[in-house]
Design an enzyme around this catalytic site. Structure first.
Site, PDB file in Angstrom:
ATOM      1  N   ARG A  66       0.823  -1.213   0.000  1.00 38.65           N
ATOM      2  CA  ARG A  66       0.000   0.000   0.000  1.00 38.65           C
ATOM      3  C   ARG A  66       0.858   1.264   0.000  1.00 38.65           C
ATOM      4  O   ARG A  66       0.465   2.285  -0.585  1.00 38.65           O
ATOM      5  CB  ARG A  66      -0.938  -0.007   1.209  1.00 38.65           C
ATOM      6  CG  ARG A  66      -2.111  -0.924   0.968  1.00 38.65           C
ATOM      7  CD  ARG A  66      -3.033  -0.977   2.151  1.00 38.65           C
ATOM      8  NE  ARG A  66      -4.310  -1.564   1.772  1.00 38.65           N
ATOM      9  CZ  ARG A  66      -5.179  -2.067   2.637  1.00 38.65           C
ATOM     10  NH1 ARG A  66      -4.917  -2.036   3.923  1.00 38.65           N
ATOM     11  NH2 ARG A  66      -6.312  -2.579   2.212  1.00 38.65           N
TER      12      ARG A  66
ATOM     13  N   LYS B  99     -15.320 -15.533   5.927  1.00 39.17           N
ATOM     14  CA  LYS B  99     -16.746 -15.539   6.260  1.00 39.17           C
ATOM     15  C   LYS B  99     -17.670 -15.365   5.064  1.00 39.17           C
ATOM     16  O   LYS B  99     -17.495 -14.458   4.266  1.00 39.17           O
ATOM     17  CB  LYS B  99     -17.048 -14.406   7.229  1.00 39.17           C
ATOM     18  CG  LYS B  99     -16.513 -14.628   8.628  1.00 39.17           C
ATOM     19  CD  LYS B  99     -16.689 -13.337   9.351  1.00 39.17           C
ATOM     20  CE  LYS B  99     -16.874 -13.447  10.823  1.00 39.17           C
ATOM     21  NZ  LYS B  99     -17.018 -12.072  11.364  1.00 39.17           N
TER      22      LYS B  99
ATOM     23  N   GLY C 293      -7.473  -7.304   0.893  1.00 38.16           N
ATOM     24  CA  GLY C 293      -6.169  -7.104   1.511  1.00 38.16           C
ATOM     25  C   GLY C 293      -5.396  -8.397   1.666  1.00 38.16           C
ATOM     26  O   GLY C 293      -4.207  -8.467   1.340  1.00 38.16           O
TER      27      GLY C 293
ATOM     28  N   GLY D  34     -12.491  -3.922   1.260  1.00 40.55           N
ATOM     29  CA  GLY D  34     -13.887  -3.540   1.518  1.00 40.55           C
ATOM     30  C   GLY D  34     -14.425  -2.598   0.452  1.00 40.55           C
ATOM     31  O   GLY D  34     -15.554  -2.748  -0.016  1.00 40.55           O
TER      32      GLY D  34
HETATM   33  P1  ADP Z   1      -9.539 -10.633   1.837  1.00 41.03           P
HETATM   34  O1  ADP Z   1      -8.828  -9.740   2.849  1.00 41.03           O
HETATM   35  O2  ADP Z   1      -8.676 -10.974   0.683  1.00 41.03           O
HETATM   36  O3  ADP Z   1     -10.882 -10.076   1.453  1.00 41.03           O
HETATM   37  P2  ADP Z   1     -10.639 -12.265   3.924  1.00 41.03           P
HETATM   38  O4  ADP Z   1     -10.284 -11.222   4.930  1.00 41.03           O
HETATM   39  O5  ADP Z   1     -12.069 -12.484   3.654  1.00 41.03           O
HETATM   40  O6  ADP Z   1      -9.835 -12.024   2.575  1.00 41.03           O
HETATM   41  O7  ADP Z   1     -10.081 -13.689   4.426  1.00 41.03           O
HETATM   42  C1  ADP Z   1      -8.740 -13.934   4.623  1.00 41.03           C
HETATM   43  C2  ADP Z   1      -8.529 -14.961   5.698  1.00 41.03           C
HETATM   44  O8  ADP Z   1      -9.289 -16.125   5.458  1.00 41.03           O
HETATM   45  C3  ADP Z   1      -7.081 -15.391   5.738  1.00 41.03           C
HETATM   46  O9  ADP Z   1      -6.486 -14.888   6.911  1.00 41.03           O
HETATM   47  C4  ADP Z   1      -7.154 -16.920   5.746  1.00 41.03           C
HETATM   48  O10 ADP Z   1      -6.305 -17.524   6.706  1.00 41.03           O
HETATM   49  C5  ADP Z   1      -8.592 -17.188   6.091  1.00 41.03           C
HETATM   50  N1  ADP Z   1      -9.049 -18.484   5.607  1.00 41.03           N
HETATM   51  C6  ADP Z   1      -8.994 -18.963   4.361  1.00 41.03           C
HETATM   52  N2  ADP Z   1      -9.434 -20.237   4.318  1.00 41.03           N
HETATM   53  C7  ADP Z   1      -9.778 -20.570   5.585  1.00 41.03           C
HETATM   54  C8  ADP Z   1     -10.288 -21.761   6.185  1.00 41.03           C
HETATM   55  N3  ADP Z   1     -10.520 -22.849   5.470  1.00 41.03           N
HETATM   56  N4  ADP Z   1     -10.514 -21.743   7.517  1.00 41.03           N
HETATM   57  C9  ADP Z   1     -10.265 -20.634   8.240  1.00 41.03           C
HETATM   58  N5  ADP Z   1      -9.791 -19.472   7.730  1.00 41.03           N
HETATM   59  C10 ADP Z   1      -9.540 -19.457   6.414  1.00 41.03           C
HETATM   60 MG    MG Z   2      -9.140  -9.449   4.982  1.00 35.91          MG
END
Ligand code: ADP
Ligand code: MG
Length: 392
Positions: A37, A198, A349, A373
């Protein structure tokens, strides 16, 4: 929307410019673990400094609770920004007047040290915005370049843009332009890859994207709620029981592709016992922490034919080596499809951090968004306050 190029063309030498950047980087103590960033914010800042502006940058770091907290100081960021700009960037504490030189750059300490920054009370935010304007003078200009925060109605993002002549920075402009192609008429087939932790975070974007996409590939922690909706046992994997019904409805679209195998572990740790099993064989007490190799191959097959790809959310817990292969494999498949002419965008992120952490080439993707977001809200079709205020 006026842009930073318009501002430079107006002549900005000797003029104070307040720049809102997104410098919210991950830190391990005082060590910046991913400076993506900061690097993304450099072009706009150096364009202004090179034109002789007196630049005061504002940014936040994390979510400090109600006041100054040395754990959330931007001091390490000021050092890194200075290295990248090739000039010293003094950190200005709140309550102190910045000393701005023509062509110089200073960084105001974490803007969220003042709780009015994120206040829901319009008057409090407006008051703080006026104090920010006081720091640079009423004849200054404002450049909004923190794409990661434009979905927030916050004093340094939204309110100052009403008090000073406001311009979009290069980063905000390019992000908005790229995301518009995804909400407009993207070239088909259009494949979206979603993962992360989630479903509830991403339900709105899934609903908004489903009518537009040809395939939606789902991995990460969120895939287990979908697998549960199909009647599979998911052991102690991440599960949002209250989202099972809505996930089942989304599956009716016929466009959602789920993993067929997963890597399960007996606990959430890098040295856990692991095995790769079909999705109908997740044992009680075990948790799914990555998609398996068969799923990676199936996802890669869809991606190899795609002309437009949007990826948000890692396929597994990529931070731990035994659960990084799903994310690596899918990311590599996106790099390959980009090489064969697809337009690919990475949003989120953690997804962007995964690209760098897993050693994938950043230029292997058409665009890596700096705003998780913000990019999701844009794709949901929501108006972003920090962009709307520039369009007035
Ligand atoms: P982004 O920031 O790219 O939008 P998110 O914040 O939604 O992504 O999710 C990222 C997190 O999801 C990572 O820290 C990763 O460890 C977690 N994650 C991915 N797969 C799983 C899983 N099967 N169980 C638990 N956590 C997970
Ligand atoms: Mg994230």
């Amino acid at each position: 929307m006026k842009t930073v190029s318009d501002l430079v063309a107006e002549g900005v030498s000797g003029r104070a410019v307040l720049v809102r950047s997104d410098l919210n980087v991950p830190l391990d103590g005082e060590t910046i673990t991913d400076d993506g960033r900061i690097r993304a914010s450099v072009p706009t800042i150096s364009t202004l400094a090179d034109a002789g502006a007196r630049v005061l940058v504002t940014a936040h770091l994390g979510r400090p609770k109600g006041g100054a907290d040395p754990n959330y100081s931007l001091a390490p960021v000021a050092v890194r920004l200075g290295e990248l700009l090739g000039k010293e960037v003094p950190l200005v504490p709140h309550g102190q007047r910045p000393e701005l030189a023509d062509g110089g750059v200073a960084l105001l300490e974490n803007i969220r040290f003042d709780p009015r920054e994120t206040s829901k009370d319009d008057d409090q935010r407006a008051e703080f915005a006026r104090e920010l304007v006081d720091l640079v003078g009423a004849d200054a200009a404002f450049v909004s370049d923190g794409f990661g925060v434009v979905h927030r109605k916050q004093a340094s993002v939204y309110d100052v843009a009403q008090d000073l002549p406001a311009y979009a920075g290069g980063l905000v402009l390019s992000e908005v332009e790229v995301l518009k192609t995804l909400t407009g008429e993207p070239e088909r087939p259009y494949a979206v890859v979603l993962g992360g932790s989630k479903v509830s975070d991403k339900l709105a974007v899934i609903e908004a994207l489903l009518p537009k996409v040809d395939s939606l590939l789902v991995g990460g922690g969120m895939c287990f709620t979908f697998l549960a909706a199909q009647g599979y046992g998911v052991g102690s994997s991440l599960l949002e029981s209250d989202q099972i019904d809505s996930s089942r409805k989304l599956l009716e679209s016929g466009k959602i592709v789920l993993p067929t195998d997963v890597v399960i572990a007996d606990r959430f740790a890098a040295d856990a016992a692991t095995k790769t099993v079909p999705v109908d064989a997740i044992e009680d007490g075990w948790m799914g922490l990555d998609i398996g190799p068969e799923s990676v191959r199936a996802f890669a097959e869809v991606l190899s034919g795609a002309k437009t790809v949007f990826w948000n959310g890692p396929m597994g817990v990529f931070e731990l080596a035994p659960f990084a292969e799903g994310t690596r494999g899918v990311a590599q498949a996106i790099v390959d499809s980009t090489a064969s002419g697809a337009f690919s965008v990475v949003g989120g992120g953690d997804s962007a951090a995964a690209v760098r952490a897993l050693g994938l080439p950043e230029d292997g993707f058409s665009h890596i968004s700096t705003g998780g977001g913000a990019s999701l809200e844009f794709l949901e079709g929501k108006s972003l306050p920090g962009v709307a205020v520039l369009e007035r």
